[in-house]
Write a protein that holds these residues in place. Structure first.
Motif, PDB file in Angstrom:
ATOM      1  N   TRP A   4      16.035  65.647  24.474  1.00  0.00           N
ATOM      2  CA  TRP A   4      17.106  64.757  24.929  1.00  0.00           C
ATOM      3  C   TRP A   4      16.803  64.171  26.298  1.00  0.00           C
ATOM      4  CZ3 TRP A   4      19.559  65.644  29.458  1.00  0.00           C
ATOM      5  CH2 TRP A   4      19.538  66.956  29.968  1.00  0.00           C
ATOM      6  N   GLY A  17      19.605  48.182  31.275  1.00  0.00           N
ATOM      7  CA  GLY A  17      20.171  46.899  31.638  1.00  0.00           C
ATOM      8  C   GLY A  17      21.157  46.388  30.596  1.00  0.00           C
ATOM      9  N   PHE A  20      24.295  48.543  30.592  1.00  0.00           N
ATOM     10  CA  PHE A  20      25.069  48.270  31.797  1.00  0.00           C
ATOM     11  C   PHE A  20      25.735  46.897  31.693  1.00  0.00           C
ATOM     12  CE2 PHE A  20      25.633  46.798  36.166  1.00  0.00           C
ATOM     13  CZ  PHE A  20      26.273  47.888  36.712  1.00  0.00           C
ATOM     14  N   GLU A  34      29.227  51.119  36.120  1.00  0.00           N
ATOM     15  CA  GLU A  34      28.344  52.263  36.350  1.00  0.00           C
ATOM     16  C   GLU A  34      29.053  53.567  35.971  1.00  0.00           C
ATOM     17  OE1 GLU A  34      26.586  52.384  40.220  1.00  0.00           O
ATOM     18  OE2 GLU A  34      25.441  54.202  39.778  1.00  0.00           O
TER      19      GLU A  34
ATOM     20  N   ALA B  16      23.385  42.948  33.575  1.00  0.00           N
ATOM     21  CA  ALA B  16      22.123  43.662  33.380  1.00  0.00           C
ATOM     22  C   ALA B  16      21.233  43.523  34.605  1.00  0.00           C
ATOM     23  CB  ALA B  16      21.418  43.140  32.138  1.00  0.00           C
ATOM     24  N   ARG B  18      22.156  43.350  37.548  1.00  0.00           N
ATOM     25  CA  ARG B  18      22.618  44.206  38.646  1.00  0.00           C
ATOM     26  C   ARG B  18      22.313  45.674  38.409  1.00  0.00           C
ATOM     27  NH1 ARG B  18      28.258  42.484  40.461  1.00  0.00           N
ATOM     28  NH2 ARG B  18      28.197  40.229  40.407  1.00  0.00           N
ATOM     29  N   PHE B  19      21.903  45.988  37.190  1.00  0.00           N
ATOM     30  CA  PHE B  19      21.671  47.399  36.876  1.00  0.00           C
ATOM     31  C   PHE B  19      20.634  48.000  37.816  1.00  0.00           C
ATOM     32  CE2 PHE B  19      19.328  50.631  34.317  1.00  0.00           C
ATOM     33  CZ  PHE B  19      20.318  51.594  34.336  1.00  0.00           C
ATOM     34  N   THR B  22      21.860  49.727  40.828  1.00  0.00           N
ATOM     35  CA  THR B  22      22.737  50.899  40.743  1.00  0.00           C
ATOM     36  C   THR B  22      21.934  52.182  40.917  1.00  0.00           C
ATOM     37  OG1 THR B  22      22.445  51.183  38.357  1.00  0.00           O
ATOM     38  CG2 THR B  22      24.199  49.702  39.075  1.00  0.00           C
ATOM     39  N   GLY B  23      22.643  53.222  41.258  1.00  0.00           N
ATOM     40  CA  GLY B  23      21.998  54.515  41.428  1.00  0.00           C
ATOM     41  C   GLY B  23      21.406  55.018  40.121  1.00  0.00           C
ATOM     42  N   LEU B  24      22.062  54.669  39.023  1.00  0.00           N
ATOM     43  CA  LEU B  24      21.623  55.161  37.715  1.00  0.00           C
ATOM     44  C   LEU B  24      20.224  54.681  37.367  1.00  0.00           C
ATOM     45  CD1 LEU B  24      24.446  54.846  35.043  1.00  0.00           C
ATOM     46  CD2 LEU B  24      23.156  56.868  35.678  1.00  0.00           C
ATOM     47  N   HIS B  28      18.482  59.195  37.374  1.00  0.00           N
ATOM     48  CA  HIS B  28      19.503  59.704  36.482  1.00  0.00           C
ATOM     49  C   HIS B  28      19.515  61.223  36.465  1.00  0.00           C
ATOM     50  CE1 HIS B  28      15.839  59.058  34.090  1.00  0.00           C
ATOM     51  NE2 HIS B  28      16.156  60.228  33.577  1.00  0.00           N
ATOM     52  N   GLY B  30      21.287  63.027  38.118  1.00  0.00           N
ATOM     53  CA  GLY B  30      22.685  63.463  38.122  1.00  0.00           C
ATOM     54  C   GLY B  30      23.236  63.592  36.725  1.00  0.00           C
ATOM     55  N   VAL B  31      22.903  62.624  35.874  1.00  0.00           N
ATOM     56  CA  VAL B  31      23.359  62.678  34.480  1.00  0.00           C
ATOM     57  C   VAL B  31      22.728  63.881  33.784  1.00  0.00           C
ATOM     58  CG1 VAL B  31      23.281  61.521  32.244  1.00  0.00           C
ATOM     59  CG2 VAL B  31      23.749  60.204  34.319  1.00  0.00           C
ATOM     60  N   ALA B  32      21.399  64.013  33.954  1.00  0.00           N
ATOM     61  CA  ALA B  32      20.697  65.122  33.301  1.00  0.00           C
ATOM     62  C   ALA B  32      21.289  66.452  33.747  1.00  0.00           C
ATOM     63  CB  ALA B  32      19.207  65.064  33.636  1.00  0.00           C
TER      64      ALA B  32
END
Lengths: 179, 312
Positions: A4, A17, A20, A34, B16, B18-19, B22-24, B28, B30-32
């Motif tokens: 994963w 992208g 988002f 976000e 898109a 602007r992606f 972003t921090g993401l 990522h 943080g997500v993980a």
């Protein structure tokens, strides 16, 4: 790195992208987009479903965003809607240079729609989805989606934007039209 | 007149674009981290602060016990003396830590805390801090069952490293590639739970699990769910089988998100060197031995023989 985690990495690299962008059309704000995307990622990858290959992960995350978006609307329905606030917040971000005036008009108009109508309109027009697919994506009945679409489109029309909202195939508003 | 589709597509492209800001887009982790934490709520309770706290814990320990720390030892104590783990030079000072088969990591942390005279959550943090990056922050499964001789004078951090390094050394000596470490540890922990008897064919159980994973069959084993529900401490109610968790291998495909307890070096060897067979089922008999089957029919016959009346 587990399966994963690899998928998550690839998903954000290759589809970040697009995902988002979808969240951005729905929410009308980069910050909210976000948050929406991040929560959807956590929810999707936590469940472990559909996180093995990129396409299904993409679909799951997108669906998670759609349903979180309309659910957030349901939860906050009892509180005053923050449409004006969202729009104001966005107006303070001065990096709109790339979007045309017509697109910005549409964005402002979309933000006046309640979340469910907005989600239906976006999926129907942005993704060119048939009504049945919109219903499946949002977990709503087909008839409900038709009503949201009709109401949403009527509201947008009432704003007299220079936007073509006709759709001969599936939008009930134009059902009687002869070619 | 612009079409609604084109304008929305333009908005999406605008979004898109602007992606990247972003921090993401850039990180990522943080997500993980959230995913891992949610996947094993308990096992990672202290892990976020773990890495940061581990160093502080060792320093704190040194400050709390200034009289016991001789000047010669002081330089190594705060830094933890990463790999230098000399055999105890002062025999009376050493303590023994026993990690049982199938022990949960909380029990290991508790016993470590008692052995070292520290707080339990500091001990947990120290173990988490000592993990290799492959563990992804999950401490469960990374301390092998066995007896450890620890020297409290070297500090908690050093002790935790000693515990974890046993596992990593074993993985290395078995020639497991680093990117397979995590799965191997998870697999070994399940093998341990499913075939705990020392004489049981653990390599056969590992083979069945791997075959099922290859076939993308659900594992359909109890131990991960029991681990998640703490059923080793209480009974699983009927509702338990319907619990929606990735530890429920009756509901989700694949390995659970973390190991489900400690295991012996033998279980690890079994996970690395499974028997060569096409078994898809196994049955644990009352006497602790394991029976393997290739087809469901064979498996049902075995079940009926061992536990008459189970299959109607």
């Amino acid at each position: 790195m587990s399966d994963w985690a690899r998928t998550l990495d690839a998903l954000l690299r290759e589809r970040g992208g697009a995902l988002f962008g979808y969240a951005y059309v729905l929410t009308g704000s980069a910050t909210a987009a976000e948050d929406l995307l991040q929560d959807a990622l956590v929810r999707t990858f936590r469940s472990g479903r559909g996180t093995r290959d990129l396409n299904s992960a993409h679909a799951y995350v997108k669906r998670a965003m759609s349903s979180a978006f309309i659910d957030a609307g349901r939860r906050s329905a009892s509180r005053p809607r923050t449409v004006a606030g969202e729009a104001a917040e966005d107006a303070t971000i001065p990096d709109h240079a790339s979007a045309s005036a017509a697109a910005l008009d549409l964005q402002a108009a979309l933000l006046t729609l309640p979340p469910r109508e907005r989600a239906c309109v976006v999926l129907r027009y942005l993704e060119d989805m048939p009504v049945a697919s919109v219903a499946a994506e949002l977990g709503l009945a087909v008839g409900t989606v038709k009503r949201y679409l009709a109401d949403g489109v009527a509201r947008l029309r009432a704003l007299h934007l220079d936007i073509d909202l006709t759709d001969a195939d599936t939008i009930p508003v134009t059902e009687g039209r002869k070619r | 007149m612009n079409s609604a589709h084109d304008l929305m597509a333009e908005l999406q492209r605008d979004g898109a674009a602007r992606f990247g800001a972003t921090g993401l887009a850039t990180d990522h982790a943080g997500v993980a981290r959230k995913v891992r934490r949610d996947r094993a709520v308990r096992a990672t309770v202290f892990s976020v602060a773990g890495v940061a706290v581990a160093g502080a814990a060792a320093v704190g320990l040194a400050q709390l016990t200034p009289t016991q720390v001789t000047p010669a030892v002081t330089p190594t104590a705060p830094s933890g003396g990463p790999t230098a783990e000399p055999t105890p030079s002062a025999p009376p000072a050493v303590v023994t830590l026993s990690v049982g088969r199938e022990d949960r990591i909380e029990n290991v942390a508790r016993n470590l805390a008692i052995a070292m005279g520290t707080r339990e959550d500091d001990a947990f943090s120290a173990i988490t801090g000592a993990l290799p990056p492959e563990a992804g922050g999950y401490a469960e499964g990374w301390v092998l069952a066995g007896e450890y001789t620890l020297d409290p004078e070297h500090g908690l951090e050093s002790a935790a490293k000693q515990l974890v390094s046993m596992t990593t050394a074993k993985l290395e000596s078995l020639g497991v590639p680093r990117d397979e470490w995590f799965e191997t540890v998870v697999l070994a922990s399940i093998v341990q739970q499913e075939a705990p008897a020392a004489y049981a064919d653990q390599a056969g159980v590992a083979r069945v699990l791997l075959n099922r994973l290859d076939e993308r069959m659900m594992l359909q084993i109890e131990s991960p769910l029991a681990y998640y529900l703490r059923a080793d401490e209480r009974e699983i109610t009927d509702d338990g089988w319907a619990v929606d968790t990735p530890y429920n291998t009756y509901m989700y495909e694949g390995l659970p998100p973390s190991a489900v307890g400690a295991f012996t070096p033998e279980a690890l060897e079994a996970a690395v060197n499974p028997t060569d067979a096409d078994w898809m089922f196994f049955l644990r008999k009352e006497d602790g031995n394991v029976v393997f089957s290739t087809t469901l029919e064979e498996h049902q016959v075995a079940v009926e023989e061992e536990y008459p009346g189970t299959i109607g």
